[in-house]
Design a protein around this motif. Structure first.
Motif, PDB file in Angstrom:
ATOM      1  N   GLU A  16      -5.368  -1.091   5.929  1.00  0.00           N
ATOM      2  CA  GLU A  16      -5.728  -2.487   6.156  1.00  0.00           C
ATOM      3  C   GLU A  16      -5.615  -3.212   4.811  1.00  0.00           C
ATOM      4  N   ILE A  17      -4.474  -3.854   4.598  1.00  0.00           N
ATOM      5  CA  ILE A  17      -4.170  -4.466   3.300  1.00  0.00           C
ATOM      6  C   ILE A  17      -5.229  -5.492   2.909  1.00  0.00           C
ATOM      7  N   GLU A  18      -5.624  -6.358   3.823  1.00  0.00           N
ATOM      8  CA  GLU A  18      -6.609  -7.400   3.494  1.00  0.00           C
ATOM      9  C   GLU A  18      -7.932  -6.782   3.053  1.00  0.00           C
ATOM     10  N   ARG A  19      -8.361  -5.753   3.754  1.00  0.00           N
ATOM     11  CA  ARG A  19      -9.607  -5.065   3.390  1.00  0.00           C
ATOM     12  C   ARG A  19      -9.471  -4.386   2.020  1.00  0.00           C
ATOM     13  N   PHE A  20      -8.340  -3.756   1.786  1.00  0.00           N
ATOM     14  CA  PHE A  20      -8.086  -3.120   0.497  1.00  0.00           C
ATOM     15  C   PHE A  20      -8.186  -4.145  -0.626  1.00  0.00           C
ATOM     16  N   LEU A  21      -7.531  -5.290  -0.450  1.00  0.00           N
ATOM     17  CA  LEU A  21      -7.510  -6.309  -1.502  1.00  0.00           C
ATOM     18  C   LEU A  21      -8.875  -6.956  -1.712  1.00  0.00           C
ATOM     19  N   ARG A  22      -9.692  -7.036  -0.658  1.00  0.00           N
ATOM     20  CA  ARG A  22     -11.060  -7.557  -0.841  1.00  0.00           C
ATOM     21  C   ARG A  22     -11.880  -6.616  -1.720  1.00  0.00           C
ATOM     22  N   HIS A  23     -11.686  -5.329  -1.527  1.00  0.00           N
ATOM     23  CA  HIS A  23     -12.464  -4.338  -2.281  1.00  0.00           C
ATOM     24  C   HIS A  23     -11.899  -4.117  -3.691  1.00  0.00           C
ATOM     25  N   GLN A  25      -9.743  -6.149  -5.829  1.00  0.00           N
ATOM     26  CA  GLN A  25      -9.086  -7.440  -6.011  1.00  0.00           C
ATOM     27  C   GLN A  25      -8.011  -7.448  -7.087  1.00  0.00           C
ATOM     28  N   SER A  26      -8.185  -6.705  -8.129  1.00  0.00           N
ATOM     29  CA  SER A  26      -7.215  -6.742  -9.227  1.00  0.00           C
ATOM     30  C   SER A  26      -6.109  -5.685  -9.087  1.00  0.00           C
ATOM     31  N   TRP A  27      -6.118  -4.956  -7.993  1.00  0.00           N
ATOM     32  CA  TRP A  27      -5.129  -3.901  -7.786  1.00  0.00           C
ATOM     33  C   TRP A  27      -4.049  -4.363  -6.821  1.00  0.00           C
ATOM     34  N   SER A  28      -2.882  -3.771  -6.958  1.00  0.00           N
ATOM     35  CA  SER A  28      -1.863  -3.956  -5.931  1.00  0.00           C
ATOM     36  C   SER A  28      -2.037  -2.831  -4.913  1.00  0.00           C
ATOM     37  N   PRO A  29      -1.713  -3.079  -3.661  1.00  0.00           N
ATOM     38  CA  PRO A  29      -1.859  -2.017  -2.659  1.00  0.00           C
ATOM     39  C   PRO A  29      -0.921  -0.851  -2.958  1.00  0.00           C
ATOM     40  N   PRO A  30      -1.293   0.342  -2.544  1.00  0.00           N
ATOM     41  CA  PRO A  30      -0.423   1.487  -2.787  1.00  0.00           C
ATOM     42  C   PRO A  30       0.876   1.364  -1.998  1.00  0.00           C
ATOM     43  N   PRO A  31       1.963   1.891  -2.535  1.00  0.00           N
ATOM     44  CA  PRO A  31       3.248   1.832  -1.842  1.00  0.00           C
ATOM     45  C   PRO A  31       3.333   2.921  -0.763  1.00  0.00           C
ATOM     46  N   VAL A  32       2.807   2.591   0.392  1.00  0.00           N
ATOM     47  CA  VAL A  32       2.787   3.542   1.503  1.00  0.00           C
ATOM     48  C   VAL A  32       3.601   2.988   2.663  1.00  0.00           C
TER      49      VAL A  32
END
Length: 83
Positions: A16-23, A25-32
């Motif tokens: 869940e990209i949005e949830r990941f970015l909320r938690h 914030q300064s990270w990019s999502p993993p390349p999965v």
């Protein structure tokens, strides 16, 4: 997931990209390979089998992501500032 990415293996997961970015914030999502249903998994496997995705590049990107966000040089992010 982290172990597979660190080994340079492409990872298929429901993220869940949005949830990941909320938690994180300064990270990019993993390349999965982001899949969330059986149909999406099957379609992704077919794409992989047909050579439509660069598996080697996915593996390198995953390893680089782990090194950037979980590597030794960034371990201070996870250590309390006061002990």
């Amino acid at each position: 997931m982290l172990e597979a990415l660190a080994c340079g293996a492409p990872v298929m997961i429901s993220l869940e990209i949005e949830r990941f970015l909320r938690h994180w914030q300064s990270w990019s999502p993993p390349p999965v390979l982001n899949v969330s249903s059986e149909d999406e998994i099957l379609a992704m496997l077919r794409s992989l089998d047909a050579g439509e995705l660069d598996v080697d590049s996915l593996g390198r990107d995953g390893r680089a992501w782990v090194e950037e966000f979980h590597g030794v040089k960034n371990a201070h992010r996870f250590v309390p500032t006061t002990l």
